[in-house]
Design a protein around this motif. Sequence first.
Motif, PDB file in Angstrom:
ATOM      1  N   UNK A 107       1.057  -0.954  -0.025  1.00  0.00           N
ATOM      2  CA  UNK A 107       0.130   0.123  -0.150  1.00  0.00           C
ATOM      3  C   UNK A 107       0.671   0.675  -0.126  1.00  0.00           C
ATOM      4  N   UNK A 108       1.823   1.122   0.913  1.00  0.00           N
ATOM      5  CA  UNK A 108       2.870   2.721   0.634  1.00  0.00           C
ATOM      6  C   UNK A 108       3.432   2.295  -0.172  1.00  0.00           C
ATOM      7  N   UNK A 109       3.430   1.326  -1.301  1.00  0.00           N
ATOM      8  CA  UNK A 109       4.190   1.553  -2.862  1.00  0.00           C
ATOM      9  C   UNK A 109       3.484   2.320  -3.261  1.00  0.00           C
ATOM     10  N   UNK A 110       1.878   1.756  -3.782  1.00  0.00           N
ATOM     11  CA  UNK A 110       0.852   2.366  -4.439  1.00  0.00           C
ATOM     12  C   UNK A 110       0.657   3.813  -4.077  1.00  0.00           C
ATOM     13  N   UNK A 111       1.350   4.484  -2.831  1.00  0.00           N
ATOM     14  CA  UNK A 111       1.279   6.044  -2.583  1.00  0.00           C
ATOM     15  C   UNK A 111       0.170   5.762  -1.194  1.00  0.00           C
ATOM     16  N   UNK A 112      -0.210   4.664  -0.648  1.00  0.00           N
ATOM     17  CA  UNK A 112      -0.703   4.968   0.385  1.00  0.00           C
ATOM     18  C   UNK A 112      -0.814   5.445   1.544  1.00  0.00           C
TER      19      UNK A 112
END
Lengths: 249, 252
Positions: free
Chosen positions: B157-162
């Motif tokens: 989720x972080x790497x998807x921009x979350x």
Amino acid sequence: MRVSDLTISYGGEPVLEGASLTVGDGRFVSLVGPSGSGKSSLLRAVIGLQRPLSGTIETKLARSQIGILFQDDALLPWKTARDNVALGLSLNGMERGKALAEAEAWLERLDLAGFGDRFPRHLSGGQRKRVALAQVLAMKPELILMDEPFASLDAIVGARIVKDVVALVEGQGISVLLVTHDLEEAISLSDEVCLLSQGPRAHIIQHYAVPIPRPRDPIHSRTHPAFAPLYERLWADLSREVDHRAEAA
Amino acid sequence: MMLPGPRYAWLRQLAAVAVLLAVWEAAGRADMLNPMYVPNPSRIGAALVDLFADGRIWPHLDATFTAALGGLALGIAVGIILGVVAALVPAIAELIEPVMSVLNAIPRVILAPLFVIWLGIGLASKVALSFILVAVLIFFTVFNGIRQVDRRLVERVITLGGSRWSLVRHVYLPSVAAWVLGNLKIAVGFAFTGACVGEFVAATRGLGYLLSFAQSTYNAALMFALILLILVVVLLIFAIAGRLEKYLLRWN
């Protein structure tokens, strides 16, 4: 994207020290090296999951233009395939209905039409990998970081997915930085292969240009005349590095 | 003739219960069992019918249900909130976790008399006991669950921009829901335990109060009838909780 003099430590001796490499626009670069040489750490630093001790990572790309494919699919198990693909788009501000339509189009493009309502648990390993790929490609990345994404797949499924990935990144001019243990995979897919030394304090000791023309078929490119000599050279250098470190130890 | 195969297991189980009841009834009628301690099934059935026939059971059922479900809802809500906050904010965990650990270590029903002194013999003291039983269970379910959440999902989720909120919404809350639903049946059992024990200690209504009344009047038939009633009620709620769990965790 340019990585300069990168040093990464998890508290003790640095796993990576002074590593530098460049991934030009539309270039496919592979990073190979012995286990524990910090290959994955370098990718994690580029995507922002690992803070380096020193060194710089320069890129003109926005955070959302860099995608990453892990070895594990890391799909959210409570979301359907369609929702997983749409997640990145929604997180970056796209209206939900539009994100879902976009996700469906990407699933169709990756041979997953009709699988949108399935949860990851109800998909095969290859299908999950395709969903993860759709999730990354839907974001329209300029650079994709790949951390051994095909390692867990069986040979036939893996080969088909790799072929599709190569066609997609070549077709869209996407840059790739691939971490792999597999020298054949590295040579057959890449424009350039970077060899990391044995860790700790690993650094890039050699860059190899791959003179196989594009567009490429990942299987047929293994029969190209340039393939075998390059493989032998890379294998010899890697073996020498592992032996040298073993003697030093 | 006995029907074979796992498909008819329920029929065989039902037959076994029927045989047991028939033997029990026969033994009672043959004066082999003292009805003061072990009344015949037919007497227990009659006591159960009486409870509903004259309608006096309803206020008691109402009291126990209100206390148990009130305590269950409050316990789940507060357990989730405290568990999430403590798991995400270490400074708050330092304050809450020791208190919860102490509450978890002691048999929490010993707090019942204290709640009666603080909150009176009405509904509030029963809700409080159900609440404390459930909240501690749910707190540890959520607190430990979030700390063991799959790091790969967080990083995805972080790497998807979350953002941090995206992590809570897309990773932590669905994980929490799975853990809480997995413990829902235990929580239901705890909630009814709290309500009935609270009614035992001091009350004027409720199934626990009725049980206490049956005990003080040596009315074993009424006692068995009430135990049977509570059993059926809790099994019904278990079935509903099971259905809910199956639907909400269909991805699993």
